[in-house]
Design an enzyme around this catalytic site. Structure first.
Site, PDB file in Angstrom:
ATOM      1  N   TYR A 108      46.258  34.126  51.403  1.00 52.74           N
ATOM      2  CA  TYR A 108      45.069  35.264  50.941  1.00 52.74           C
ATOM      3  C   TYR A 108      44.948  36.270  52.124  1.00 52.74           C
ATOM      4  O   TYR A 108      46.068  36.706  52.727  1.00 52.74           O
ATOM      5  CB  TYR A 108      43.630  34.238  50.757  1.00 52.74           C
ATOM      6  CG  TYR A 108      43.013  35.266  49.877  1.00 52.74           C
ATOM      7  CD1 TYR A 108      43.317  35.191  48.547  1.00 52.74           C
ATOM      8  CD2 TYR A 108      41.752  35.739  50.400  1.00 52.74           C
ATOM      9  CE1 TYR A 108      42.413  36.037  47.479  1.00 52.74           C
ATOM     10  CE2 TYR A 108      40.878  36.499  49.435  1.00 52.74           C
ATOM     11  CZ  TYR A 108      41.416  36.574  48.317  1.00 52.74           C
ATOM     12  OH  TYR A 108      40.670  37.390  47.517  1.00 52.74           O
ATOM     13  N   ARG A 161      38.888  47.714  43.235  1.00 57.95           N
ATOM     14  CA  ARG A 161      38.291  47.713  44.662  1.00 57.95           C
ATOM     15  C   ARG A 161      39.052  46.477  45.385  1.00 57.95           C
ATOM     16  O   ARG A 161      38.349  45.437  45.501  1.00 57.95           O
ATOM     17  CB  ARG A 161      36.900  47.515  44.822  1.00 57.95           C
ATOM     18  CG  ARG A 161      36.416  48.107  45.993  1.00 57.95           C
ATOM     19  CD  ARG A 161      35.207  47.573  46.504  1.00 57.95           C
ATOM     20  NE  ARG A 161      35.321  46.068  46.331  1.00 57.95           N
ATOM     21  CZ  ARG A 161      34.641  45.059  47.020  1.00 57.95           C
ATOM     22  NH1 ARG A 161      33.409  45.558  47.606  1.00 57.95           N
ATOM     23  NH2 ARG A 161      34.571  43.760  46.725  1.00 57.95           N
ATOM     24  N   LYS A 179      43.366  33.729  45.061  1.00 58.87           N
ATOM     25  CA  LYS A 179      42.015  32.873  45.108  1.00 58.87           C
ATOM     26  C   LYS A 179      42.252  31.629  44.322  1.00 58.87           C
ATOM     27  O   LYS A 179      41.618  30.450  44.860  1.00 58.87           O
ATOM     28  CB  LYS A 179      41.226  33.746  44.136  1.00 58.87           C
ATOM     29  CG  LYS A 179      39.702  33.955  44.763  1.00 58.87           C
ATOM     30  CD  LYS A 179      39.364  34.984  45.823  1.00 58.87           C
ATOM     31  CE  LYS A 179      38.203  34.544  46.413  1.00 58.87           C
ATOM     32  NZ  LYS A 179      37.531  35.479  47.137  1.00 58.87           N
ATOM     33  N   GLU A 250      36.099  39.025  40.567  1.00 54.57           N
ATOM     34  CA  GLU A 250      36.619  39.392  41.779  1.00 54.57           C
ATOM     35  C   GLU A 250      37.037  40.811  42.076  1.00 54.57           C
ATOM     36  O   GLU A 250      37.812  41.432  41.130  1.00 54.57           O
ATOM     37  CB  GLU A 250      37.893  38.566  41.961  1.00 54.57           C
ATOM     38  CG  GLU A 250      38.290  38.467  43.412  1.00 54.57           C
ATOM     39  CD  GLU A 250      37.593  37.905  44.223  1.00 54.57           C
ATOM     40  OE1 GLU A 250      36.822  36.889  44.035  1.00 54.57           O
ATOM     41  OE2 GLU A 250      37.427  38.163  45.493  1.00 54.57           O
ATOM     42  N   ASP A 251      36.632  41.439  43.082  1.00 55.63           N
ATOM     43  CA  ASP A 251      37.105  42.839  43.586  1.00 55.63           C
ATOM     44  C   ASP A 251      37.000  43.784  42.435  1.00 55.63           C
ATOM     45  O   ASP A 251      37.950  44.510  42.125  1.00 55.63           O
ATOM     46  CB  ASP A 251      38.711  42.778  43.921  1.00 55.63           C
ATOM     47  CG  ASP A 251      38.753  42.160  45.436  1.00 55.63           C
ATOM     48  OD1 ASP A 251      37.662  41.872  45.793  1.00 55.63           O
ATOM     49  OD2 ASP A 251      39.689  41.966  45.927  1.00 55.63           O
ATOM     50  N   ASP A 273      32.160  36.537  43.482  1.00 60.74           N
ATOM     51  CA  ASP A 273      32.353  36.049  44.634  1.00 60.74           C
ATOM     52  C   ASP A 273      31.888  36.868  45.730  1.00 60.74           C
ATOM     53  O   ASP A 273      31.208  36.459  46.857  1.00 60.74           O
ATOM     54  CB  ASP A 273      33.608  35.199  44.994  1.00 60.74           C
ATOM     55  CG  ASP A 273      33.959  34.562  46.341  1.00 60.74           C
ATOM     56  OD1 ASP A 273      33.204  33.766  46.584  1.00 60.74           O
ATOM     57  OD2 ASP A 273      34.517  35.164  46.903  1.00 60.74           O
ATOM     58  N   ASP A 274      32.415  38.035  45.594  1.00 63.32           N
ATOM     59  CA  ASP A 274      31.953  39.243  46.559  1.00 63.32           C
ATOM     60  C   ASP A 274      30.699  39.190  46.732  1.00 63.32           C
ATOM     61  O   ASP A 274      30.157  39.736  47.826  1.00 63.32           O
ATOM     62  CB  ASP A 274      32.740  40.685  46.178  1.00 63.32           C
ATOM     63  CG  ASP A 274      34.280  40.469  45.578  1.00 63.32           C
ATOM     64  OD1 ASP A 274      35.012  40.032  46.541  1.00 63.32           O
ATOM     65  OD2 ASP A 274      34.536  40.729  44.655  1.00 63.32           O
ATOM     66  N   ASN A 413      36.094  43.238  57.050  1.00 63.94           N
ATOM     67  CA  ASN A 413      37.435  42.945  57.226  1.00 63.94           C
ATOM     68  C   ASN A 413      38.284  44.336  56.861  1.00 63.94           C
ATOM     69  O   ASN A 413      37.740  45.311  56.233  1.00 63.94           O
ATOM     70  CB  ASN A 413      37.735  42.113  55.933  1.00 63.94           C
ATOM     71  CG  ASN A 413      37.194  40.594  56.470  1.00 63.94           C
ATOM     72  OD1 ASN A 413      37.448  40.186  57.448  1.00 63.94           O
ATOM     73  ND2 ASN A 413      36.623  40.047  55.307  1.00 63.94           N
TER      74      ASN A 413
HETATM   75  P1  NAD Z   1      31.150  47.690  49.379  1.00 67.81           P
HETATM   76  O1  NAD Z   1      31.843  48.883  49.065  1.00 67.81           O
HETATM   77  O2  NAD Z   1      30.360  47.001  48.241  1.00 67.81           O
HETATM   78  O3  NAD Z   1      29.860  48.138  50.441  1.00 67.81           O
HETATM   79  C1  NAD Z   1      30.162  48.874  51.510  1.00 67.81           C
HETATM   80  C2  NAD Z   1      28.751  49.189  52.182  1.00 67.81           C
HETATM   81  O4  NAD Z   1      29.047  50.034  53.420  1.00 67.81           O
HETATM   82  C3  NAD Z   1      28.208  50.593  51.225  1.00 67.81           C
HETATM   83  O5  NAD Z   1      26.793  50.238  50.891  1.00 67.81           O
HETATM   84  C4  NAD Z   1      28.065  51.925  52.016  1.00 67.81           C
HETATM   85  O6  NAD Z   1      27.284  52.642  51.675  1.00 67.81           O
HETATM   86  C5  NAD Z   1      28.296  51.064  53.228  1.00 67.81           C
HETATM   87  N1  NAD Z   1      28.697  52.162  54.322  1.00 67.81           N
HETATM   88  C6  NAD Z   1      29.691  52.920  54.130  1.00 67.81           C
HETATM   89  N2  NAD Z   1      30.144  53.426  55.395  1.00 67.81           N
HETATM   90  C7  NAD Z   1      29.019  53.427  56.195  1.00 67.81           C
HETATM   91  C8  NAD Z   1      28.511  53.742  57.313  1.00 67.81           C
HETATM   92  N3  NAD Z   1      29.183  54.761  58.059  1.00 67.81           N
HETATM   93  N4  NAD Z   1      27.273  53.167  57.828  1.00 67.81           N
HETATM   94  C9  NAD Z   1      26.437  52.412  57.461  1.00 67.81           C
HETATM   95  N5  NAD Z   1      27.217  51.985  56.063  1.00 67.81           N
HETATM   96  C10 NAD Z   1      28.304  52.379  55.773  1.00 67.81           C
HETATM   97  O7  NAD Z   1      31.723  46.470  50.226  1.00 67.81           O
HETATM   98  P2  NAD Z   1      31.263  44.843  50.250  1.00 67.81           P
HETATM   99  O8  NAD Z   1      31.972  44.086  49.251  1.00 67.81           O
HETATM  100  O9  NAD Z   1      29.902  44.943  50.504  1.00 67.81           O
HETATM  101  O10 NAD Z   1      32.166  44.600  51.541  1.00 67.81           O
HETATM  102  C11 NAD Z   1      31.793  45.284  52.881  1.00 67.81           C
HETATM  103  C12 NAD Z   1      32.689  44.533  53.906  1.00 67.81           C
HETATM  104  O11 NAD Z   1      32.344  43.183  54.166  1.00 67.81           O
HETATM  105  C13 NAD Z   1      34.203  44.884  53.822  1.00 67.81           C
HETATM  106  O12 NAD Z   1      34.669  45.127  55.002  1.00 67.81           O
HETATM  107  C14 NAD Z   1      34.307  43.158  53.305  1.00 67.81           C
HETATM  108  O13 NAD Z   1      35.891  42.976  53.961  1.00 67.81           O
HETATM  109  C15 NAD Z   1      33.422  42.480  54.262  1.00 67.81           C
HETATM  110  N6  NAD Z   1      33.052  41.217  53.496  1.00 67.81           N
HETATM  111  C16 NAD Z   1      33.468  40.090  54.265  1.00 67.81           C
HETATM  112  C17 NAD Z   1      33.124  38.952  53.800  1.00 67.81           C
HETATM  113  C18 NAD Z   1      33.302  37.883  54.707  1.00 67.81           C
HETATM  114  O14 NAD Z   1      33.508  37.646  55.717  1.00 67.81           O
HETATM  115  N7  NAD Z   1      32.898  36.444  54.019  1.00 67.81           N
HETATM  116  C19 NAD Z   1      32.730  38.719  52.452  1.00 67.81           C
HETATM  117  C20 NAD Z   1      32.706  39.836  51.827  1.00 67.81           C
HETATM  118  C21 NAD Z   1      32.796  41.216  52.405  1.00 67.81           C
END
Ligand code: NAD
Length: 557
Positions: A108, A161, A179, A250-251, A273-274, A413
């Protein structure tokens, strides 16, 4: 055709259809390679087709690890493990289950991302099911081509995505495959019950459209009614061909992820899951933190950096938890604040995506994250905006001034996108931070103490939720199930973990914790009248019996 494989109860006399000779060695769900016993070789037409020595599964594991560790390139390691999965499924799972810290980053994140980027170039053999724009009107017949009638859980992506990598079209197939391998390795959902699906509606990725080795539909993405129509047909077909099957989205890009979940969560057993898995794993980390601070959930203020699927999912689950504790919904949502690329999400902002609106509070605009920390005085900051280094020294020092034990989750990430490192969080807070991350970090030595930060990894949650839902044949997957999963995960953290700053259990214990999560989810299903089997007297035992064991069984008694 009946099917069984290593991990199933002894089959009794072998049926007519059971493959023999080379056909048996080529069936990954039955093959044991050099571990076939002499008697099996004799009775199953294998004599001479294998080297004379009969290996134990332990020896085979050793051989795989030796080969694996000789390879430097993560992508080549991924290809090697895929080949093993295609050759000998039981051995593949045994290797992963016994070495989760080493193997999970390969099957993964982060390596699966590389694999998806290169999918058309490294493709070897078919795995999973492709439902494409060309299948309109015949999706159920495509699903019927899947060889296993007892599939019970689908992981589907449309590839728009993929992780933080954007639109990878049909190359995103690596994600559902990876997954579902985690469902089996982390929670023992039988591999045969898992069905990876690529919902290929095209791609807007020019480089892929021009790549001669790209394997997906060479067209721009379907949108609007065409997309929705194909998705409706697909989801309907899932329930017709595999009644009650759980669908994990997913994604998907934001614009489809929220919409699909909203539209279908009350109609079929499905989840994202996201959004929901991330929410549960993060809430579990917060509950663990509160065991350290002694604080109550209702007294916390959460400030998110990012306002996408992860942030909204976490905030929604926190809201649900606070409402369940008796707080009214408006006050509960007021506990969660979000900063996105345009600053603090507030009511006066004119264009706001639908999913952000519940968290757009009445407040003057604040542009800067540090200012937002000063003004809102959060007890926890949660980084999910993929903005590297956003938790600066000033941010963490301010959090430490405002809180005895600041909760600091840098969840973005991959590691290069992390809001801060573990070393920075512990160092800048003088060892006070309660820290969790999205990517793994090594232990940190600070002023004579060793901190062991752990990853808020969704793999702690979704496999257990899947096992629980599939075992009791849940008709819906609800927020209360994710909340129960979060609580069960937090309870799996012991005092020794907390003493070293770990807010999650070790990945080595993931199967044990997944079992507890599955039981907790099943209890909610029974309590909410969503289970389609009678409640067993000993739920723990029934759940445990469901878990796949990759040890070989004898085929000849
Ligand atoms: P997403 O694309 O849905 O959301 C990203 C958000 O960040 C958007 O709302 C965007 O407006 C905001 N953003 C972008 N640039 C920005 C800035 N300069 N300042 C502030 N905000 C800003 O993505 P997501 O699914 O919500 O995932 C976001 C992050 O979280 C990714 O890096 C992902 O890898 C991580 N994530 C981690 C876990 C985990 O650790 N278990 C799980 C899910 C997602």
């Amino acid at each position: 055709m009946p099917q069984y494989s290593p991990g199933d109860p002894l089959p009794g006399p072998l049926p007519e259809w059971f493959p023999r000779g080379m056909a048996l060695l080529r069936d990954p769900s039955l093959n044991k390679g050099s571990a076939f016993t002499l008697r099996e070789r004799d009775m199953l037409g294998l004599c001479g087709l294998l080297p004379p020595h009969v290996s134990s599964q332990e020896e085979q594991v050793e051989r795989v690890l030796e080969n694996f560790r000789r390879i430097d390139s993560p992508l080549e390691r991924y290809i090697m493990l895929q080949a093993l999965q295609d050759r000998n499924e039981a051995l593949f799972y045994r290797v992963i289950m016994e070495n989760p810290d080493e193997m999970m980053p390969v099957i993964y994140t982060p390596t699966v991302g590389l694999a998806c980027q290169q999918y058309g170039h490294i493709y070897r053999s078919p795995r999973g099911l492709y439902v494409s724009a060309a299948d309109r009107g015949k999706v159920s017949s495509v699903l019927r081509n899947w060889p296993y009638r007892d599939a019970r859980i689908i992981c589907v992506t449309d590839g728009e995505r993929i992780l933080g990598l954007g639109d990878l079209g049909a190359s995103g197939m690596g994600i559902p495959i990876g997954k579902l391998a985690l469902y089996t390795s982390c929670a023992g959902v039988h591999p045969r019950r898992c069905l990876p699906v690529m919902f290929d509606v095209g791609t807007n990725n020019e480089a892929l459209l021009e790549d001669p080795l790209y394997l997906g539909m060479r067209q721009r993405r379907l949108t609007g009614g065409e997309y929705d129509g194909l998705m409706a047909e697909f989801l309907e077909a899932t329930q017709e061909v595999f009644p009650g099957i759980v669908v994990q989205f997913e994604d998907f890009a934001n614009h489809n992820a929220f919409r699909l979940l909203h539209e279908y969560h009350d109609r079929i057993p499905c989840f994202n899951d996201d959004i929901q898995g991330t929410a549960a794993v993060t809430v579990a980390g917060i509950l663990s933190s509160l065991r350290v601070t002694g604080g109550a959930l209702r007294d916390q203020t959460f400030l998110f950096l990012g306002a996408g699927e992860a942030a909204t999912g976490i905030a929604d689950l926190l809201t649900a938890a606070l409402v369940a504790e008796g707080m009214d919904e408006v006050s509960a949502r007021q506990r969660c604040w979000m900063v996105d690329s345009r600053g603090l999400v507030v009511r006066s902002r004119v264009t706001l995506a639908e999913h952000k609106r519940p968290y757009a509070h009445e407040h003057p605009q604040v542009q800067d994250f540090l200012d937002a920390v000063e003004i809102l005085r959060p007890t926890a900051i949660i980084g999910v905006g993929a903005v590297a280094n956003a938790f600066t020294r000033e941010v963490i020092e301010t959090m430490t001034r405002l809180n005895e034990r600041p909760i600091i989750f840098a969840l973005s990430n991959p590691t290069s996108k992390s809001e801060c490192t573990a070393e920075q969080a512990y160092g800048w807070s003088g060892g006070k931070a309660l820290f969790a991350s999205g990517s793994p970090f090594d232990p940190v030595d600070f002023e004579g103490r060793r901190f062991v930060p752990r990853q808020g990894n969704n793999s702690y949650i979704f496999p257990g939720v899947g096992l629980g839902a599939v075992t009791v044949q849940a008709s819906r997957i609800t927020d209360s199930m994710f909340m129960a999963a979060a609580r069960a995960l937090a309870e799996g953290v012991d005092q020794a973990d907390l003493d070293q700053g770990s807010l999650y259990p070790s990945l080595q214990r993931v199967r044990e914790v997944s079992l507890q999560i599955a039981v907790a989810v099943a209890r909610v299903a029974f309590a909410e009248d969503l289970a389609r089997i009678p409640e067993p007297a000993d739920l723990d035992a029934v759940m445990g019996e469901q878990m796949y064991d990759p040890a070989y069984i004898s085929y000849v008694g």
